[in-house]
Design an enzyme around this catalytic site. Sequence first.
Site, PDB file in Angstrom:
ATOM      1  CE  LYS A 168       1.191  -8.641   0.015  1.00  0.00           C
ATOM      2  NZ  LYS A 168       1.921  -9.620  -0.794  1.00  0.00           N
ATOM      3  CB  THR A 169       2.750 -14.031   1.371  1.00  0.00           C
ATOM      4  OG1 THR A 169       3.126 -12.681   1.072  1.00  0.00           O
ATOM      5  CG2 THR A 169       3.593 -14.983   0.548  1.00  0.00           C
TER       6      THR A 169
ATOM      7  CG  ASP B 257       1.675 -10.566  -4.145  1.00  0.00           C
ATOM      8  OD1 ASP B 257       0.789 -10.118  -3.397  1.00  0.00           O
ATOM      9  OD2 ASP B 257       2.827 -10.837  -3.749  1.00  0.00           O
ATOM     10  CD  GLU B 258       2.674  -6.208  -2.515  1.00  0.00           C
ATOM     11  OE1 GLU B 258       1.821  -5.330  -2.335  1.00  0.00           O
ATOM     12  OE2 GLU B 258       3.399  -6.633  -1.607  1.00  0.00           O
TER      13      GLU B 258
ATOM     14  CD  GLN C  95       0.707  -2.251   2.812  1.00  0.00           C
ATOM     15  OE1 GLN C  95       1.916  -2.476   2.796  1.00  0.00           O
ATOM     16  NE2 GLN C  95      -0.179  -3.142   3.229  1.00  0.00           N
TER      17      GLN C  95
ATOM     18  NE  ARG D 185       5.862  -1.718   6.025  1.00  0.00           N
ATOM     19  CZ  ARG D 185       5.053  -2.658   5.587  1.00  0.00           C
ATOM     20  NH1 ARG D 185       5.531  -3.838   5.252  1.00  0.00           N
ATOM     21  NH2 ARG D 185       3.745  -2.465   5.498  1.00  0.00           N
TER      22      ARG D 185
END
Length: 739
Positions: A32-33, A223-224, A254, A607
């Site tokens: 995504k980044t 973002d997020e 998330q 993770r």
Amino acid sequence: MEYLEGLNEPQREAVLHGEGPLMIIAGAGSGKTRVLTYRIAHLIYHGVDPFRIMALTFTNKAADEMRKRIETVVGTEARNVWMGTFHSVFARILRIEATKIGYTSQFSIYDTDDSKSLIRSILKELNLDDKVYRVNNVLHRISSAKNNLISADAYAANTEFRADDEASRVPEMGRIYKTYQDRLRKSNAMDFDDLLFNTNVLFRDHLDVLNKYQQKFHYVFVDEFQDTNISQYLITKKIASVYQNICVVGDDAQSIYAFRGANIQNILNFQRDFPDATVVKLEQNYRSTQNIVNAANSVIARNKSQLQKNVWTANETGNKIEMVRAASDNEEGSIVANAIFEEKMLHQRTNGEFAILYRTNAQSRAFEEALRKRNIKYRLVGGVSFYQRKEIKDLIGYLRFTINQNDEEAFKRIINLPKRGIGDTTVARMVVAATENNLTLWEVVNNPKHFLGDRLSAPIENFTILIKSFHATSVIKDAYETAAQVAKASGLLKELHEDKTVEGLARYENVQELLNAIKEYVDNPQNEDKSLSAFLQSVSLLTSADDDKDDKSEKVTLMTIHSAKGLEFKHVFIVGMEEDLFPSQMMLSSMADLEEERRLFYVAITRAEHKLTLSYAETRYRFGRLQSCEPSRFLKEIDPAYIKNATGSFEQERNTSFVKNLTTRKAPPLALNGHAPSANFVPSDTSALAAGMKVEHPKFGFGVVKAVDFSTPDKKAKIQFEQVGEKTLLLSFAKLMIH
């Protein structure tokens, strides 16, 4: 356009999207980044003025990483994007527009410690018991109100809030909130929540200002997005309402910060607010093996509130997930440490490839001890950060008061530091005098004879002369030159230098490191404003995730799952997988809470890149007592196809080489004694439990209360269960549902 090469089809679609709202649903490890930064770079590459772009993140680290990536594509123009955390970008706007809402542009930003100190002072002045009005609870209540855009006046006028506070035996909460806000304003200060709250007020009450920023920012990126609260979303929605070019990136699976005010409905309802929005789903996971991705999917599929997506990976199948049962929490620590040691020896792994994740910080002890015994270096994320150390906060306090002489908390910190014969009682008198006479603190400090008499006036007058000299320096000198003078002339450096203990030397070196950081800030060509005020703003907006100077490469990482979000490790241990620990006992009161805990487990699983180990203990010391533990329900929710040696009864063969020599004990099945808890089982409040009530226990089944004993701190109940007979249970630990 080389940056488009290597993108998969959905990623490319998101980057090339034209005008209009865009929601990018980005599964874990889906890049995504990369997509977000390339989309911004693509706009600039095709002629969009970077000054017209606002990009909001949750950490400075994320913003810096994005800016560097954009810079590799479009060059130094990337520095002109308004990019940063919500708090830093909105603080920038508030400094420009401060006078519109009754502040000066030099306002201080209070951190959590400052806010708690102010609340303690208010409780003392109002003669309120801090054992009833616990500082943490008061601050949380105020923070929650602000995040929901409820002002102190609105709070006080709301009968429902008053009734709730009275029922909770804190009827003065509204008065505390009002006093707290009055004192912040008088100190020309805002806390973190005010940066969001006041931006909303600014845009609500000054439509000309709102229009200014609506016209300024043609493109807004968030973002997020799943972590935004109501306040953050309303601001971004308002700014983007004219051009409608809002791009949000996130993953509802998330969303794990409801306790901080995050509202998952923001992402679930985005299409309702922007019906013309294009939705792009990034579903390919580049991080983890197939077994890990599929296991995570099997868990999160149980949540009802979610946006449907199919996360998959083309990576190798990988190892199946290992489950380890330990007899105790200490044995769990030893098993994990031994596993890390063996992996390092057999497969030449480095410490930095391992992470131990847990639900609460208190769980770290057993793992720290076990790692130390094995001489394995580790770093503990969540300890005291550099900017929270006393000697650092002392000098920062001087610097804050140099810029803003109305800052009450900075004043209280430095007025007798180094000691100049001004005690707490005198300080309290000055604060009260300012409040009662409707004066600023600086006005009182500048006239000590009138308020305190001749005896105490001399040291205070000397203090004011010192501060005035510092302020005069700050007007003509940069941040480093000013800070160096303050550190020396205040006497702080001299006092630390004279302390020849090991601790004293460390504190002196820390202050020197702060001065180094200020010099680095001044020398950085990206920082156009070299003033002390600008530096203080950058420091006040650092998050815990940004303050990490440890070398990660040679240390095992120990951290809570919340802290691990956004990170990845080759081998992850998720420990303490027990009922009432994970999921937390405090998160079992509603389906929404349980689903958040499940999302937290999903984050933990995702993770891991190559290997994942889950562990639980059969016994654990909690609150000073040894307790029996049941395996977490989440373990049973993982599809057995992805678990090593899985069986229908959940029994795990502990045949891996690092545990095979340990004494094994039979693991209890998830449902003991033949009783499966009711589908709607939720522990009840047992404060009013009485004889004759029918109850259900998740382990012992149904029963009738025979007697209760509330005469001691350890409140007990004697219960006759249908299956296992009579049991005496401690109500502080027993999970009972009253039928």
